[in-house]
Design an enzyme around this catalytic site. Structure first.
Site, short mmCIF file in Angstrom:
data_model
loop_
_atom_site.label_atom_id
_atom_site.label_comp_id
_atom_site.label_asym_id
_atom_site.label_seq_id
_atom_site.Cartn_x
_atom_site.Cartn_y
_atom_site.Cartn_z
NE ARG A 243 -3.66 2.41 2.60
CZ ARG A 243 -4.43 2.60 3.28
NH1 ARG A 243 -4.52 2.03 4.29
NH2 ARG A 243 -5.08 3.71 3.30
CD GLU B 149 -8.18 0.69 4.15
OE1 GLU B 149 -7.97 0.32 5.22
OE2 GLU B 149 -8.34 1.82 3.57
#
Ligand code: AMP
Length: 597
Positions: free
Chosen positions: A77, A370
């Site tokens: 990420r 996520e």
């Protein structure tokens, strides 16, 4: 595919090993207080102290537990992709340096993200490492939404954040409703310690509350969200240092600043119930602002089909959802208080409905994930690399302004019984330019002699460029041809009469026509958006967000409008090449194998 997903914060590291398809976790690691004497991590149910450990040290120590299972790719990420990274991207030394160059955009997060990337690339050199950017989903923001009304030369723009979460829950919501995201206007409310809201129009982010940095927008745990910029100047003039102002707005504001009891909404709700005025105000400001944004985003999209709550507060606070959703009936959103009170999402029940059966707008709670969103994007990239094995050049056609008409409209404009007459065939089989032209009547000026195209269609549609829009004084949305719902009307003038359409003025979404066989060759499907590289007059240029349209009768051709062709100096005979494929995209910035000659 088994994907290892890393989320490296300044003093924390989260690692999940999960199946990109099912989301099932094989292993998880959580490290905290890195680079301090209290550094520790948890993995496989064990808690281990590792004083002074940094990201690399924790990864190295925990790697045997994480890699006991086979891994196909590593996803990272990355909080900020700047203006250039709008897709998940395969990491190599060049890409890592480009991310490092973005440090000033996110000075706390980028160095931490890079620490995780460098450590993992060194420890797992044989695997592909793919960066997934928080900002990428918002790369489709139209210019009007991403621009601040300050001199453009200063270089500030809205980027938006929480992209993987907004994209993931909007797709989860569409799946739950058994609809295609490309048919829905969804408002996604990601309400965690950081909070942002996004308008997802037909699958694309068109507005989002976080801006150039993750400080703008909603009330957050300790961040202020929107404030009058005049307040900042006043604070600076009154003697506060830049760092003090930064600390006030990023760490001492939001729920923490308003309530005075910290940033956790659970404590604030408890105290508000006991009569604490500051905590009551904190909840009121948070929910009022969220309501305000929902109304605004419904207006931006010309309506809303679903509102989705997610993240810590969105998934768990019935009180916040209640305060935000009451009295939204005017929008067609009827809220069921009982369902709200009982709502409980989990990995096995990721979506729960909060609307009444007679509500036109669906109100949902969706469990965000996520890591899973990142794993999905990584798997697409990791497997999508093969899909461009065949990449023949795509001819480019320049689409001038034009009009499609129904037979009824033809007769109103040209006289009873009139039929269109063919002037020249177009490149798409069966389509032709007509001898007939019309005047398009605008608010400011008219455009004469706009060509009608045949054959007749079930709906009238007028396709213009951005320049034409400003000339006419009418604001037309970017749409795929045929999709005229909620578009502005327009008046047409012909030799036999005038016709005012209630809807139908669009700025055509750049697109590629292809047959199902072409789609298979390129590894794309109808409705995907792709990037196309063009080398025109020696200039390398990439058109992003090009829509794929597949039909048996189509001939392979990319259509752009005259503005785009002029800006790119493209002329007849130029070709482009796909550099990425699939919705949500592929990383492979494969420098093209097309020959511009
Ligand atoms: P996230 O950043 O998504 O992990 O969200 C964390 C925040 O969600 C916490 O700081 C709390 O403010 C909030 N939260 C979590 N659980 C609850 C709950 N049951 N009720 C109210 N707020 C909650």
């Amino acid at each position: 595919m088994q994907i290892l997903v890393l989320n490296a914060g300044s003093s924390s590291l989260k690692v999940d090993l999960l199946d990109s398809h099912s989301g099932e976790r094989t292993a998880a690691l959580r490290a905290e207080r890195l680079c301090t004497p209290q550094a520790s991590y948890r993995v496989d149910g064990l808690s281990i102290d590792l004083a002074g450990a940094d990201h690399a040290a924790v990864l190295q120590a925990a790697l045997p537990a994480l890699t006991a299972h086979p891994i196909q790719a590593v996803g990272h990420r990355v909080v900020h992709g700047g203006p250039d990274f709008s897709r998940p991207t395969l990491l190599d030394t060049v890409v890592v340096s480009s991310i490092a160059a973005l440090e000033s955009l996110a000075p706390l997060h980028i160095p931490a993200n890079l620490a995780g990337i460098r450590a993992a690339m060194e420890l797992l050199p044989e695997l592909p490492h793919i960066a997934v950017f928080d900002t990428a989903f918002h790369s489709t923001l139209p210019r009007r939404a991403r621009s601040y009304a300050i001199p453009q030369a200063l270089g500030y723009r809205r980027f938006g954040f929480h992209g993987p979460s907004h994209q993931y829950v909007s797709q989860l919501a569409a799946k739950h409703l058994d609809e295609d995201p490309r048919d829905l206007r969804i408002i996604t409310c990601h309400l965690g310690n950081g909070a942002s809201i996004t308008a997802v129009e037909y699958g694309r982010s068109v507005e989002t509350s976080m801006g150039h940095t993750p400080l703008e927008g909603l009330v957050m745990g300790s961040r202020s969200g929107d404030v009058d910029p005049g307040i900042l100047m006043d604070m600076l003039r009154s003697g506060k240092s830049i760092d003090e102002v930064d600390t006030i707005l990023n760490r001492g504001s939001g729920l923490a600043g308003l309530s005075g009891v910290g940033k956790d909404l659970r404590d604030i709700e408890d105290r508000a119930a006991d009569g604490d005025e500051a905590c009551r105000l904190a909840i009121q400001v948070l929910t009022h602002r969220l309501r305000k944004y929902i109304g605004a985003y419904a207006a931006v999209m010309g309506g809303v089909d679903a509102i989705v709550f997610t993240a810590g507060i969105g998934e768990n606070s019935a009180l916040v959802r209640h305060r935000v959703c009451q009295r939204l009936d005017f929008l067609g959103a009827r809220f069921d208080e009982d369902k709200n009170r009982d709502a409980q999402v989990s990995r096995t029940t990721p979506v729960v409905e909060l609307h009444r059966s007679n509500s036109r707008v669906r109100i949902l709670v969706a469990k965000t994930d996520e890591a899973r969103a990142i794993a999905g994007a990584v798997a697409k990239v990791a497997s999508g690399g093969e899909t461009l094995a065949e990449n023949p050049p795509i001819p480019i056609g320049i689409s001038a302004r034009h009009i499609h008409l129904t037979q009824q409209a033809v007769e109103t404009l040209f006289g009873p019984g009139y039929t269109l007459t063919e002037r020249a065939p177009l490149s798409q089989p069966g389509q032709f330019a007509c001898n007939e032209t019309l005047t398009v009547v605008g608010l400011k000026r008219n455009i004469e002699k706009v060509r009608v195209l045949g054959p007749i269609r079930p709906k009238c549609q007028v396709e213009v460029s951005r320049t034409d829009e400003f000339f006419l004084g009418i604001d037309a949305p970017v749409r795929a041809s045929g999709d005229v719902t909620n578009t502005p009307g327009i008046t047409l003038k012909g030799p036999a009469g005038k016709l005012t359409l209630k809807e139908g003025l669009i700025c055509a979404w750049r697109h590629i026509h292809m047959t199902p066989a072409d789609a298979e060759r390129y590894g794309v499907k109808h409705g995907d958006t792709v990037d196309v590289a063009i080398n025109s007059k020696g200039r390398d240029l990439t058109f992003g967000d090009v829509m794929i349209r597949v039909k048996d009768s189509y001939a392979l051709e990319m259509h752009i409008d005259t503005d785009e062709a002029n800006a790119a100096q493209i002329s007849r005979g130029d070709v482009g090449a796909l550099v990425s494929s699939g919705q949500g995209g592929t990383l492979l910035r494969r420098r093209t194998n097309f020959d511009p000659a």
